[in-house]
Design a protein around this motif. Sequence first.
Motif, PDB file in Angstrom:
ATOM      1  N   VAL A  94       0.849  -1.188   0.000  1.00  9.21           N
ATOM      2  CA  VAL A  94       0.000   0.000   0.000  1.00  9.21           C
ATOM      3  C   VAL A  94       0.890   1.245   0.000  1.00  9.21           C
ATOM      4  O   VAL A  94       1.916   1.299   0.668  1.00  9.21           O
ATOM      5  CB  VAL A  94      -0.970   0.011   1.206  1.00  9.21           C
ATOM      6  CG1 VAL A  94      -0.230   0.165   2.523  1.00  9.21           C
ATOM      7  CG2 VAL A  94      -1.991   1.126   1.051  1.00  9.21           C
ATOM      8  N   GLU A  95       0.517   2.239  -0.779  1.00  8.60           N
ATOM      9  CA  GLU A  95       1.335   3.443  -0.897  1.00  8.60           C
ATOM     10  C   GLU A  95       1.261   4.250   0.407  1.00  8.60           C
ATOM     11  O   GLU A  95       0.189   4.439   0.980  1.00  8.60           O
ATOM     12  CB  GLU A  95       0.851   4.298  -2.067  1.00  8.60           C
ATOM     13  CG  GLU A  95       1.021   3.619  -3.421  1.00  8.60           C
ATOM     14  CD  GLU A  95       0.541   4.495  -4.568  1.00  8.60           C
ATOM     15  OE1 GLU A  95       0.104   5.639  -4.301  1.00  8.60           O
ATOM     16  OE2 GLU A  95       0.601   4.029  -5.716  1.00  8.60           O
ATOM     17  N   VAL A  99      -1.770   5.925   3.170  1.00  9.12           N
ATOM     18  CA  VAL A  99      -1.801   5.847   4.631  1.00  9.12           C
ATOM     19  C   VAL A  99      -1.802   7.247   5.234  1.00  9.12           C
ATOM     20  O   VAL A  99      -2.540   7.539   6.193  1.00  9.12           O
ATOM     21  CB  VAL A  99      -0.603   5.036   5.159  1.00  9.12           C
ATOM     22  CG1 VAL A  99      -0.641   4.950   6.685  1.00  9.12           C
ATOM     23  CG2 VAL A  99      -0.595   3.637   4.549  1.00  9.12           C
ATOM     24  N   GLU A 100      -1.001   8.144   4.643  1.00  8.77           N
ATOM     25  CA  GLU A 100      -0.937   9.512   5.150  1.00  8.77           C
ATOM     26  C   GLU A 100      -2.283  10.222   4.998  1.00  8.77           C
ATOM     27  O   GLU A 100      -2.736  10.924   5.909  1.00  8.77           O
ATOM     28  CB  GLU A 100       0.147  10.304   4.429  1.00  8.77           C
ATOM     29  CG  GLU A 100       0.283  11.724   4.961  1.00  8.77           C
ATOM     30  CD  GLU A 100       1.373  12.506   4.244  1.00  8.77           C
ATOM     31  OE1 GLU A 100       1.795  13.549   4.786  1.00  8.77           O
ATOM     32  OE2 GLU A 100       1.783  12.087   3.143  1.00  8.77           O
ATOM     33  N   MET A 106      -8.112  11.292   9.805  1.00 10.40           N
ATOM     34  CA  MET A 106      -8.433  10.943  11.194  1.00 10.40           C
ATOM     35  C   MET A 106      -8.105  12.098  12.131  1.00 10.40           C
ATOM     36  O   MET A 106      -8.890  12.425  13.033  1.00 10.40           O
ATOM     37  CB  MET A 106      -7.674   9.691  11.620  1.00 10.40           C
ATOM     38  CG  MET A 106      -8.150   8.416  10.967  1.00 10.40           C
ATOM     39  SD  MET A 106      -7.255   6.952  11.545  1.00 10.40           S
ATOM     40  CE  MET A 106      -7.808   6.870  13.252  1.00 10.40           C
ATOM     41  N   GLY A 107      -6.942  12.716  11.928  1.00 11.26           N
ATOM     42  CA  GLY A 107      -6.560  13.840  12.777  1.00 11.26           C
ATOM     43  C   GLY A 107      -7.537  14.995  12.670  1.00 11.26           C
ATOM     44  O   GLY A 107      -7.923  15.597  13.682  1.00 11.26           O
ATOM     45  N   GLY A 132      -5.331  -3.192   1.708  1.00 10.60           N
ATOM     46  CA  GLY A 132      -4.833  -1.829   1.786  1.00 10.60           C
ATOM     47  C   GLY A 132      -4.662  -1.374   3.213  1.00 10.60           C
ATOM     48  O   GLY A 132      -3.573  -1.457   3.784  1.00 10.60           O
ATOM     49  N   VAL A 133      -5.745  -0.893   3.811  1.00 11.88           N
ATOM     50  CA  VAL A 133      -5.697  -0.352   5.165  1.00 11.88           C
ATOM     51  C   VAL A 133      -6.953  -0.765   5.924  1.00 11.88           C
ATOM     52  O   VAL A 133      -8.069  -0.569   5.432  1.00 11.88           O
ATOM     53  CB  VAL A 133      -5.610   1.193   5.159  1.00 11.88           C
ATOM     54  CG1 VAL A 133      -5.489   1.729   6.587  1.00 11.88           C
ATOM     55  CG2 VAL A 133      -4.447   1.690   4.302  1.00 11.88           C
ATOM     56  N   TYR A 134      -6.769  -1.321   7.102  1.00 16.36           N
ATOM     57  CA  TYR A 134      -7.851  -1.522   8.071  1.00 16.36           C
ATOM     58  C   TYR A 134      -7.516  -0.677   9.302  1.00 16.36           C
ATOM     59  O   TYR A 134      -6.342  -0.551   9.672  1.00 16.36           O
ATOM     60  CB  TYR A 134      -7.970  -2.981   8.520  1.00 16.36           C
ATOM     61  CG  TYR A 134      -8.297  -3.986   7.445  1.00 16.36           C
ATOM     62  CD1 TYR A 134      -9.047  -3.642   6.331  1.00 16.36           C
ATOM     63  CD2 TYR A 134      -7.868  -5.306   7.560  1.00 16.36           C
ATOM     64  CE1 TYR A 134      -9.359  -4.581   5.357  1.00 16.36           C
ATOM     65  CE2 TYR A 134      -8.179  -6.257   6.593  1.00 16.36           C
ATOM     66  CZ  TYR A 134      -8.918  -5.884   5.490  1.00 16.36           C
ATOM     67  OH  TYR A 134      -9.221  -6.812   4.526  1.00 16.36           O
ATOM     68  N   VAL A 135      -8.528  -0.128   9.943  1.00 21.23           N
ATOM     69  CA  VAL A 135      -8.312   0.671  11.151  1.00 21.23           C
ATOM     70  C   VAL A 135      -9.283   0.216  12.234  1.00 21.23           C
ATOM     71  O   VAL A 135     -10.476   0.027  11.968  1.00 21.23           O
ATOM     72  CB  VAL A 135      -8.510   2.179  10.889  1.00 21.23           C
ATOM     73  CG1 VAL A 135      -8.322   2.977  12.182  1.00 21.23           C
ATOM     74  CG2 VAL A 135      -7.541   2.680   9.822  1.00 21.23           C
TER      75      VAL A 135
END
Length: 329
Positions: A94-95, A99-100, A106-107, A132-135
């Motif tokens: 994942v790039e 993520v950024e 989120m911030g 990719g991304v899990y949170v």
Amino acid sequence: MGHGGGGTLSAELIEQIFVPAYGNALLAGMTDSAVLQLGGARLALSTDSYVVRPLFFPGGCLGDLAVNGTVNDLAMSGARPAYLSAAFVLEEGVELSVVERVARAMGAAAETAGVTIATGDTKVVDSGHGDGVYVTTAGVGLVPERVDIRPQRARPGDAVIVSGPIGLHGVAVLSVREGLEFGVEIASDTAPLADLVATMLDVTPDVHVLRDPTRGGLAASLNEIARASGTGVRLAERALPVPDAVAAACGFLGLDPLYVANEGRLVAFVPPADAEAVLEAMRAHPQGTGATLIGECVTEHPGMVVVSTGLGGTRIVDLPLGEQLPRIC
């Protein structure tokens, strides 16, 4: 996939696997957040995982959901959310720019909601073993004295109020995922609701029930409340705030807006004597301008939700089996 949809299969998974394994009085309440006594304070505690696909959609992204979803789960107990934790599971490949973007969203969402992301964790899994991304976020907040909000407190005569138009989030995610166009852009309603809840509690601390109708939509939330309280719920079809674009999209796709997920809406059960004042206060708040009285809690058909149609008939709104739109939160 049906076991993650917030319907009958989800309930069976919880009741047959997790409750026997963890069984305790706190868990038995089956609320979006548990209310605990700790060191003289009343705390609400909640946790949730976010696996939405795609990560970015009109009106929001995975990062917004990861904050707002947990903030709202705390708010549904009447709590003022204060602190969150955030755990990331990243798939190899994942790039970092993706993520950024999620982290920055989120911030920003945390700042808007007035909470602090105080701790977290990161794990990386092999390529092909994630998406990719899990949170996962967990949160804590303070519950005011005299506030007792839980599904078991629904009473016959309670006014049933929804804070705004329904179905926007699920249709927004689906439109991007499937490359569908409906003539106008439908944006997710993702938003923090704690300040709206505080406004309602300023009118009366005796709000009986609050739920944010996410997975399984308004139908799932109302069925869970009806079953927990042993009461019935009667809705007026013509009062349901379904935007024209959502109604058109659902008609095209064969979906029922009552079962489509929301991420910035709540449904409230309020004593009838307080209903008008609560509605007025909600409509004066940015997150409640579309607040609508949609029905009432009744003694008839306990544990069931029905809709009175415009033609004078009645239809049953049952708990969904699984999820019409998987991976939407």
